[in-house]
Motif scaffolding. Structure first.
Motif, PDB file in Angstrom:
ATOM      1  N   VAL A 239       1.011  -1.329  -0.037  1.00  0.00           N
ATOM      2  CA  VAL A 239       0.066  -0.055  -0.103  1.00  0.00           C
ATOM      3  C   VAL A 239       0.764   1.257   0.006  1.00  0.00           C
ATOM      4  O   VAL A 239       0.570   2.104  -0.856  1.00  0.00           O
ATOM      5  CB  VAL A 239      -0.892  -0.202   1.149  1.00  0.00           C
ATOM      6  CG1 VAL A 239      -1.488   1.289   1.498  1.00  0.00           C
ATOM      7  CG2 VAL A 239      -1.952  -1.019   1.050  1.00  0.00           C
TER       8      VAL A 239
ATOM      9  N   ARG B 199       2.389   2.000  -3.352  1.00  0.00           N
ATOM     10  CA  ARG B 199       1.407   2.428  -4.185  1.00  0.00           C
ATOM     11  C   ARG B 199       1.142   3.776  -3.884  1.00  0.00           C
ATOM     12  O   ARG B 199       0.636   4.710  -4.880  1.00  0.00           O
ATOM     13  CB  ARG B 199       0.070   1.348  -4.232  1.00  0.00           C
ATOM     14  CG  ARG B 199       0.513   0.196  -4.762  1.00  0.00           C
ATOM     15  CD  ARG B 199      -0.749  -0.852  -4.605  1.00  0.00           C
ATOM     16  NE  ARG B 199      -1.628  -0.416  -5.514  1.00  0.00           N
ATOM     17  CZ  ARG B 199      -2.954  -1.012  -5.659  1.00  0.00           C
ATOM     18  NH1 ARG B 199      -3.238  -1.763  -4.965  1.00  0.00           N
ATOM     19  NH2 ARG B 199      -3.947  -0.535  -6.647  1.00  0.00           N
TER      20      ARG B 199
ATOM     21  N   ILE C 216      -3.523   4.240  -6.912  1.00  0.00           N
ATOM     22  CA  ILE C 216      -4.740   4.072  -5.961  1.00  0.00           C
ATOM     23  C   ILE C 216      -5.384   5.315  -6.456  1.00  0.00           C
ATOM     24  O   ILE C 216      -4.961   6.610  -6.052  1.00  0.00           O
ATOM     25  CB  ILE C 216      -4.351   4.014  -4.541  1.00  0.00           C
ATOM     26  CG1 ILE C 216      -3.337   2.828  -4.241  1.00  0.00           C
ATOM     27  CG2 ILE C 216      -5.618   4.043  -3.572  1.00  0.00           C
ATOM     28  CD1 ILE C 216      -3.096   3.025  -2.816  1.00  0.00           C
TER      29      ILE C 216
ATOM     30  N   HIS D  20      -7.652  -4.911   1.068  1.00  0.00           N
ATOM     31  CA  HIS D  20      -6.755  -5.693  -0.013  1.00  0.00           C
ATOM     32  C   HIS D  20      -6.471  -7.069   0.114  1.00  0.00           C
ATOM     33  O   HIS D  20      -6.331  -7.783  -0.674  1.00  0.00           O
ATOM     34  CB  HIS D  20      -5.333  -5.003   0.225  1.00  0.00           C
ATOM     35  CG  HIS D  20      -4.350  -5.063  -0.613  1.00  0.00           C
ATOM     36  ND1 HIS D  20      -4.092  -4.328  -1.884  1.00  0.00           N
ATOM     37  CD2 HIS D  20      -3.165  -6.131  -0.837  1.00  0.00           C
ATOM     38  CE1 HIS D  20      -3.240  -4.817  -2.384  1.00  0.00           C
ATOM     39  NE2 HIS D  20      -2.676  -5.832  -1.888  1.00  0.00           N
TER      40      HIS D  20
END
Length: 163
Positions: free
Chosen positions: A59, A62, A73, A124
């Motif tokens: 995460v 990203r 995202i 996720h």
């Protein structure tokens, strides 16, 4: 016995309905989604151990992307600064034990809320769970694109709402 009148589907397990018990665990080498659940718990229920450190690494990588495209995202405009404070409330800390580096995710400030990060991590992981159970996201998206974005879906009212 649970039956259709109670809004339940007899004989169909929670796993088959994609309802999973999950627990996050940090540390190196723990996969985002396990191949199979563990049953070594008090109730002997299938429990999926989610590798939260692996998801947080992904995460945060990203979030660093600046250009739209694969891996980026996208957030709706309605989210406020507090959401993004929560999403970025943790950082990686490396400490050394017996000469070996140990990475762990720690709050940036004591008492800082991180619910946005936790829900993002579990969402996720749930996506990884769906993929491991056979969902082909690209094929689903192509099917939606072929059928047109303006198609209306039938609304199926829940029997639970009629109580």
């Amino acid at each position: 016995r649970r039956d259709h009148a109670q809004g339940r589907q007899p004989g169909r397990t929670r796993l088959a309905r994609r309802i999973w018990a999950i627990k996050g665990r940090g540390g190196p080498g723990i996969p985002v989604w396990p191949r199979r659940p563990t049953r070594t718990n008090k109730g002997k229920i299938p429990l999926f151990i989610v590798g939260v450190d692996a998801v947080k690494d992904a995460v945060y990588a990203r979030l660093k992307l600046t250009q739209p495209g694969p891996g980026a995202i996208h957030f709706p405009r309605r989210l406020d600064a507090d959401y993004f404070r929560q999403l970025t409330a943790e950082r990686v800390v490396t400490r050394f034990e017996k000469g070996r580096p140990i990475r762990s995710w720690q709050p940036k400030r004591d008492g800082e809320r991180n619910e946005a990060l936790d829900t993002f991590v579990y969402a996720h992981a749930a996506l990884h769970g769906l993929i491991s159970m056979g969902m082909r996201l690209n094929e689903e998206a192509e099917g939606i694109g072929r059928s047109g974005a303006n198609t209306t879906l039938a609304i199926i009212p829940s029997s639970w709402l009629r109580r």
